[in-house]
Design an enzyme around this catalytic site. Structure first.
Site, PDB file in Angstrom:
ATOM      1  N   ASP A  21       0.979  -1.383  -0.320  1.00  0.00           N
ATOM      2  CA  ASP A  21       0.067  -0.126   0.376  1.00  0.00           C
ATOM      3  C   ASP A  21       0.769   1.487  -0.078  1.00  0.00           C
ATOM      4  O   ASP A  21       1.767   1.331   0.610  1.00  0.00           O
ATOM      5  CB  ASP A  21      -0.543  -0.231   1.600  1.00  0.00           C
ATOM      6  CG  ASP A  21      -1.774   1.380   0.812  1.00  0.00           C
ATOM      7  OD1 ASP A  21      -2.299   1.439   0.620  1.00  0.00           O
ATOM      8  OD2 ASP A  21      -1.477   2.018   2.384  1.00  0.00           O
ATOM      9  N   GLU A  42       1.861  -0.335  -5.298  1.00  0.00           N
ATOM     10  CA  GLU A  42       0.865   0.456  -4.980  1.00  0.00           C
ATOM     11  C   GLU A  42       1.703   1.524  -5.684  1.00  0.00           C
ATOM     12  O   GLU A  42       2.137   1.766  -4.715  1.00  0.00           O
ATOM     13  CB  GLU A  42      -0.387   0.624  -4.108  1.00  0.00           C
ATOM     14  CG  GLU A  42      -1.367   2.059  -4.510  1.00  0.00           C
ATOM     15  CD  GLU A  42      -2.124   2.353  -3.563  1.00  0.00           C
ATOM     16  OE1 GLU A  42      -3.624   2.656  -3.661  1.00  0.00           O
ATOM     17  OE2 GLU A  42      -2.167   2.033  -2.016  1.00  0.00           O
TER      18      GLU A  42
END
Length: 717
Positions: A367, A405
């Site tokens: 993330d 990401e």
């Protein structure tokens, strides 16, 4: 000279001992490690030959550290306090000690108390706070757990999360477990552990609904669908009182989230998690964890003190120059871990290694991974940020699937801008460009060609760069945004129930409701168009070069009722509605068949770009790249991959278009897909022979043709 005094023996108390008298036995002294503990490994480790636990915790700026041991009978008053002396129990920046199991007695939980020079703005050192070990492998929340007490001054004894001292002799039977590794057949399926089976209509019994064990019961469904990799939304332990349903506010990086277990026993929680992973592996399905290392649930200067803040705020977090907001915030959640610190990077690598070695996890999706690129002052390291080379150098992480990401709240590093050169990356450009093309935006044909081809503009395969096509993780939807059904049913987000006046969640959805907002009194024509658009998205996803990913429930039109950010919706909004599977079996069948088609045609998903194997067309022999164009065709030749040829015709225009197949004769081709047709005619397993090379495509539809490979046509490549 009188020599008597010189010749007297050394032993003045008696006669000299005979030369062969055995020496007195040596007194057995504890080793230095036994007396002081060892700084590595961090956390708690069991020393079998000594029947003792070793404790080690990192705190650079602490002035004193006390180990607290608790029994289940009294979670307020420690059963044992071990005051650590820096002259004996500190090595560098690590405090440590060793405690025999006999001395621990009935203690089952542990924590720390730390004092030091407090910086008021940081809301940090507070010796009254009971602090969780960052390396705790299991976390116990006492019945009196209270988040509010951790947010204000004073003691939170009896209300703080505690580390678990597990049964040190427990083992798990991993024999026979093999980690799957999928290449051209990789299909990633993103799901939420609780939301996947929590709904009463999931078919999972109440005692296992919403748990790791509940996922195991759904493996036959996943096998039927055809996915080969499950990507679990965050499973790190988080604060159960924060209202963080998605899981992107971790408390700790080593312990699995206890509230996802069907058991309440600390020693059985990890076993349930391991059983889940082993069951997936037995089904030849890989397990990827969505991991959040960029921040914690301790938030900004007003947030709770659970662990890192109390141990050493300035040592774990990136600080800002703003006294009113002392914690840097590149994660959008109040704090950012400082990857300029070697011990923070080590903690992440130790965590990855633990999940790989101890839990047999096959990969990780990071993330807001651009945070890894930030220096201690917050600036971006556009070169080789240290943690990337440290992960690459670790032998246990070498074959792990690493997915980024590639952005944070202030940086966008998609493609060659991201320092992890061999990592896969979530391709946000694929998502946006495909959405815009399918909804009918002008000027999107050139961009769509790039995305179908594998996004070589972002991942170039030049001699200098040498990226691979599979590094692009292609997706149309993920947890973050509309579901696929909502993407074709809502023009605007409807997040009122989140409690933020509909201000949260993105406005850049590139969605189209097909003529009517929401689901109230929708006409049959709009419903059919929505289903057709969903099939169009499905086709483009699985026909594109790269690694495809989609979110759980999209295959049966699951809806979140227009909510594109249900991070706090632990209810029917955030849970899958399995009744939709029965209502939309045709869409499920289409997804299932498209996945099988992709897996049966390795030519689609390659390590390298298609290059000369693909020829681009329009409705005729040339591609219409004009601003007003909404159509495209291509032929992917499969000979080099010992595969069939695939011809795809795409019409995103709102009127029908006549395409002319530009290669071969009509008799050579069979129609596999026509998204404008109703089920089951929309997909033919055996193929429908083409009658002529002219094909009239309905508005907003895709047709896929297949030409069987010829024997002996394989070429070296």
């Amino acid at each position: 000279m009188n020599s008597s005094s010189v010749d007297r023996p050394a032993n003045l108390d008696g006669p000299a001992k005979a030369a062969n008298t055995p020496p007195s036995p040596l007194v057995k002294r504890p080793t230095w490690d036994q007396a002081e503990g060892n700084p590595l490994p961090l956390g708690v480790s069991w020393i079998e030959k000594e029947e003792a636990f070793n404790f080690a915790v990192h705190s650079e700026h602490a002035e004193s550290v006390t180990l607290l041991l608790y029994s289940p009978a009294d979670l307020v008053n420690p059963l044992l306090r071990v005051q650590l002396d820096f002259l004996h129990n500190k090595s560098g920046q690590i405090w440590h000690c060793r405690v025999p199991v006999a001395k621990i007695s009935e203690a089952r939980y542990y924590a720390y108390s730390v004092s030091g020079e407090s910086i008021p703005q940081l809301h940090s050192f507070d010796p009254q706070k009971v602090l969780l070990d960052p390396y705790a492998k299991g976390i116990f929340f006492p019945p009196g757990f209270d988040r509010n007490l951790a947010m204000r001054e004073g003691s939170n004894a009896g209300s703080a999360p505690l580390g678990v001292l597990f049964d040190h002799r427990s083992t798990f039977e991993w024999s026979g477990d093999r980690s799957p590794y999928h290449e051209s057949d990789a299909v990633i399926y993103e799901l939420h552990v609780k939301g996947f089976t929590k709904n009463s209509n999931s078919g999972v019994g109440p005692s296992r609904a919403g748990t790791y064990a509940g996922l195991v019961e759904k493996i036959p469904y996943l096998k039927e669908l055809g996915v080969t990799v499950v990507e679990l939304m965050p499973v790190f332990q988080r604060d159960p009182q924060e209202g963080d349903y998605w899981g992107y506010m971790p408390l700790n990086f080593f312990a699995p989230h206890a509230q996802y277990a069907s058991t309440q026993r600390d020693d059985e929680l990890r076993t349930e998690f391991k059983n889940m992973v082993k069951a997936f592996h037995q089904a030849d399905i890989g397990v990827v964890l969505d991991v959040v290392y960029n921040h914690t649930c301790e938030g900004d200067s007003k947030g709770p003190i659970y662990s890192f803040k109390g141990l050493d705020s300035a040592g774990y977090y990136m600080l800002s120059s703003d006294p009113a907001n002392p914690y840097a915030n590149y994660s959008g959640t109040g704090n950012t871990l400082n990857f300029g610190q070697a011990h923070v990077r080590k903690m992440v690598i130790d965590s990855l290694r633990y999940w790989k070695r101890g839990m047999h996890i096959d990969g990780f999706r990071f993330d807001l991974a651009s945070v890894f690129s930030r220096n201690a002052d917050g600036s971006l390291n556009w070169g080789e940020a240290p943690i990337f080379s440290e992960i690459a150098a670790d032998p246990e992480l070498g074959r792990v699937r690493l997915i980024a990401e590639p952005w944070d709240t202030a940086a966008y590093q998609l493609g060659r801008g991201f320092p992890g050169l061999t990592w896969l990356q979530w391709n946000g450009r694929f998502r946006d460009d495909v959405r815009r093309f399918v909804k009918g935006d002008n000027g999107m044909v050139p961009d769509l060609m790039r995305r179908i081809y594998g996004s070589d503009d972002l991942f170039p395969d030049t001699r200098a760069d040498a990226y691979h096509a599979y590094q692009s993780v292609n997706y149309v939807t993920s947890h973050d945004g509309f579901t696929l059904y909502d993407l074709v049913s809502y023009d605007y987000k409807h997040n009122e129930k989140n409690g933020n006046n509909n201000q949260d969640g993105t406005d850049a959805n590139f969605s189209w409701n097909c003529g009517q907002e929401g689901d109230e009194a929708v006409s049959p024509a709009v419903r059919e168009l929505r289903r057709q658009q969903v099939k169009n998205f499905c086709c483009l996803l699985f026909l594109s070069n790269g690694t495809p990913m989609f979110r759980a429930g999209d295959e049966f039109l699951n809806t979140q009722f227009g909510n594109n950010n249900p991070y706090n919706q632990d209810n029917e909004i955030g849970w899958l509605d399995w009744s939709q599977l029965r209502s939309n079996k045709d869409i499920f069948q289409f997804f299932k068949k498209m996945i099988a088609f992709r897996k049966n045609h390795a030519s689609l998903g390659r390590s390298r770009f298609w290059r000369e194997d693909v020829t681009w067309y329009g409705v005729g022999p040339t591609v219409d790249l004009s601003y007003d164009s909404h159509s495209l065709a291509f032929c992917l030749h499969g000979a080099s991959q010992d595969d069939d040829d695939i011809y795809v015709m795409i019409n995103a225009y709102w009127e029908e278009l006549e395409f002319n197949v530009q290669e071969g004769t009509a008799q050579e081709w069979k129609r596999i897909v026509d998204t404008a047709l109703a089920s089951p005619d929309d997909f033919s397993d055996d193929g429908i022979p083409l009658q002529k090379t002219k094909y009239l495509l309905a508005p907003r539809s895709i047709v896929v043709l297949c030409r069987p490979k010829k024997s002996g046509t394989r070429e070296g490549r």
